[in-house]
Motif scaffolding. Structure first.
Motif, PDB file in Angstrom:
ATOM      1  N   PHE A   1      27.669  76.151  11.034  1.00  0.00           N
ATOM      2  CA  PHE A   1      28.707  76.138  12.068  1.00  0.00           C
ATOM      3  C   PHE A   1      30.098  76.030  11.465  1.00  0.00           C
ATOM      4  O   PHE A   1      31.082  76.484  12.038  1.00  0.00           O
ATOM      5  N   SER A   2      30.209  75.437  10.275  1.00  0.00           N
ATOM      6  CA  SER A   2      31.512  75.332   9.609  1.00  0.00           C
ATOM      7  C   SER A   2      31.846  76.597   8.824  1.00  0.00           C
ATOM      8  O   SER A   2      32.980  76.772   8.384  1.00  0.00           O
ATOM      9  N   LEU A   3      30.831  77.452   8.619  1.00  0.00           N
ATOM     10  CA  LEU A   3      30.952  78.687   7.835  1.00  0.00           C
ATOM     11  C   LEU A   3      31.275  78.409   6.367  1.00  0.00           C
ATOM     12  O   LEU A   3      31.740  79.293   5.650  1.00  0.00           O
ATOM     13  N   LYS A   4      30.977  77.201   5.909  1.00  0.00           N
ATOM     14  CA  LYS A   4      31.255  76.834   4.515  1.00  0.00           C
ATOM     15  C   LYS A   4      30.000  76.880   3.643  1.00  0.00           C
ATOM     16  O   LYS A   4      30.006  76.404   2.512  1.00  0.00           O
ATOM     17  N   GLY A   5      28.940  77.487   4.167  1.00  0.00           N
ATOM     18  CA  GLY A   5      27.721  77.660   3.381  1.00  0.00           C
ATOM     19  C   GLY A   5      26.799  76.468   3.454  1.00  0.00           C
ATOM     20  O   GLY A   5      27.253  75.319   3.561  1.00  0.00           O
ATOM     21  N   GLU A   6      25.504  76.738   3.409  1.00  0.00           N
ATOM     22  CA  GLU A   6      24.479  75.703   3.453  1.00  0.00           C
ATOM     23  C   GLU A   6      23.131  76.346   3.184  1.00  0.00           C
ATOM     24  O   GLU A   6      23.023  77.586   3.194  1.00  0.00           O
ATOM     25  N   PRO A   7      22.093  75.561   2.918  1.00  0.00           N
ATOM     26  CA  PRO A   7      20.752  76.148   2.813  1.00  0.00           C
ATOM     27  C   PRO A   7      20.405  76.888   4.102  1.00  0.00           C
ATOM     28  O   PRO A   7      20.664  76.389   5.194  1.00  0.00           O
ATOM     29  N   ILE A   8      19.851  78.063   3.981  1.00  0.00           N
ATOM     30  CA  ILE A   8      19.559  78.893   5.147  1.00  0.00           C
ATOM     31  C   ILE A   8      18.364  78.315   5.902  1.00  0.00           C
ATOM     32  O   ILE A   8      17.321  78.023   5.311  1.00  0.00           O
ATOM     33  N   GLN A   9      18.520  78.152   7.189  1.00  0.00           N
ATOM     34  CA  GLN A   9      17.498  77.517   8.012  1.00  0.00           C
ATOM     35  C   GLN A   9      16.165  78.263   7.942  1.00  0.00           C
ATOM     36  O   GLN A   9      16.104  79.467   8.176  1.00  0.00           O
ATOM     37  N   GLY A  10      15.113  77.518   7.615  1.00  0.00           N
ATOM     38  CA  GLY A  10      13.776  78.080   7.609  1.00  0.00           C
ATOM     39  C   GLY A  10      13.470  78.976   6.429  1.00  0.00           C
ATOM     40  O   GLY A  10      12.391  79.564   6.364  1.00  0.00           O
ATOM     41  N   ALA A  11      14.399  79.087   5.479  1.00  0.00           N
ATOM     42  CA  ALA A  11      14.210  79.995   4.352  1.00  0.00           C
ATOM     43  C   ALA A  11      13.250  79.409   3.319  1.00  0.00           C
ATOM     44  O   ALA A  11      13.183  78.182   3.149  1.00  0.00           O
ATOM     45  N   PRO A  12      12.507  80.261   2.613  1.00  0.00           N
ATOM     46  CA  PRO A  12      11.677  79.773   1.509  1.00  0.00           C
ATOM     47  C   PRO A  12      12.548  79.113   0.440  1.00  0.00           C
ATOM     48  O   PRO A  12      13.740  79.424   0.331  1.00  0.00           O
ATOM     49  N   PRO A  13      11.989  78.220  -0.351  1.00  0.00           N
ATOM     50  CA  PRO A  13      12.788  77.468  -1.324  1.00  0.00           C
ATOM     51  C   PRO A  13      13.456  78.339  -2.383  1.00  0.00           C
ATOM     52  O   PRO A  13      14.458  77.926  -2.976  1.00  0.00           O
ATOM     53  N   GLU A  14      12.918  79.539  -2.614  1.00  0.00           N
ATOM     54  CA  GLU A  14      13.517  80.402  -3.650  1.00  0.00           C
ATOM     55  C   GLU A  14      14.793  81.094  -3.186  1.00  0.00           C
ATOM     56  O   GLU A  14      15.534  81.650  -3.990  1.00  0.00           O
ATOM     57  N   TRP A  15      15.063  81.068  -1.865  1.00  0.00           N
ATOM     58  CA  TRP A  15      16.306  81.681  -1.383  1.00  0.00           C
ATOM     59  C   TRP A  15      17.491  80.804  -1.753  1.00  0.00           C
ATOM     60  O   TRP A  15      17.432  79.571  -1.593  1.00  0.00           O
TER      61      TRP A  15
END
Length: 258
Positions: free
Chosen positions: A183-197
């Motif tokens: 929501f801040s658009l400052k980057g974060e781990p992608i929701q629900g993504a595999p750990p290698e992403w």
């Protein structure tokens, strides 16, 4: 995940002109709908992980196994903007936080496109949240698992917004980016993504210091950064490349304010 939500539907304008249907198709492509519902709208399994779960987009056509024939335009709008299905239950992993601010007109054009697509016979894929997915949702790491829980269902939707190279319109377009960039658009781990992403990148002003407006637009269009490196999956630059110059210029203006 079994909670029910009461959402008051609002009238959705109907569109039938070819130009409006074409715009609806562009919205479908540029907003990433095909990532979960496939290019033909028939749905696809987009996450299949024993820990996170098996998650599939619905068949949005009028074919056997599809939901289109059994939904009014208003019910489809509630699903798109509120993440709530016909039975009042939350749609699991529906990123309605990206679309909750979409105008009635844009939703109407998007739905007009869906109703113009060929019927595809395809059963609904599995939707089975896994143990890690449930745990990460409970600690607030994957709010999109039940986006209906964090959306204001009493919000008044805009009827329309005029496309323009402006801060207001840029903020409207930027909502598409929040699902991955936060929501801040400052980057974060992608929701629900595999750990290698890798985590999503910071696209605030600080994260875009190596870009100009023209190089930012060129990167979205080609998938290549100013230094020549390529943007890798899961960055959907092919979809975002369908954004108009007006949308991208407005987006750039807005991101520079963060």
């Amino acid at each position: 995940m079994n909670k029910t939500y009461e959402v008051k539907s609002v009238p959705i304008p109907k569109f039938s002109k070819p130009a409006d249907t074409t715009e609806g198709k562009r919205l479908y492509q540029s907003r990433g709908c095909g990532d979960c519902h496939d290019v033909d709208g028939s749905g696809r399994t987009f996450i299949q992980d024993p820990a996170i779960g098996t998650l599939s987009g619905a068949n949005l056509t009028s074919g056997k196994g599809g939901v289109l024939s059994d939904r009014s335009d208003e019910e489809l709008a509630v699903a798109i903007r509120h993440g709530v299905g016909k039975n009042g239950k939350a749609l699991i992993f529906m990123p309605s936080t990206d679309f909750q601010g979409m105008t009635n007109e844009d939703v109407g054009k998007l739905i007009s496109y869906l109703r113009s697509t060929p019927a595809v016979d395809k059963p609904q894929g599995d939707i089975k949240p896994g143990p890690l997915g449930r745990f990460l949702y409970l600690i607030g790491e994957i709010p999109v698992f039940v986006s209906a829980e964090i959306i204001n269902h009493d919000m008044v939707h805009l009827t329309n917004i005029k496309p323009s190279v402006s801060l207001e319109y840029g903020k409207y377009v930027a909502s598409t980016c929040t699902g991955c960039h936060g929501f801040s658009l400052k980057g974060e781990p992608i929701q629900g993504a595999p750990p290698e992403w890798p985590p999503s990148q910071d696209i605030s002003k600080a994260g875009l210091t190596n870009y100009t407006e023209s190089s930012f637009i060129q990167t979205i269009r080609t998938g290549k950064r100013p230094d020549g490196s390529e943007m890798k999956f899961p960055m959907p630059w092919q979809s975002l490349g369908q954004l108009t110059d007006t949308e991208l210029k407005a987006l750039w203006i807005y991101l520079q304010t963060i």
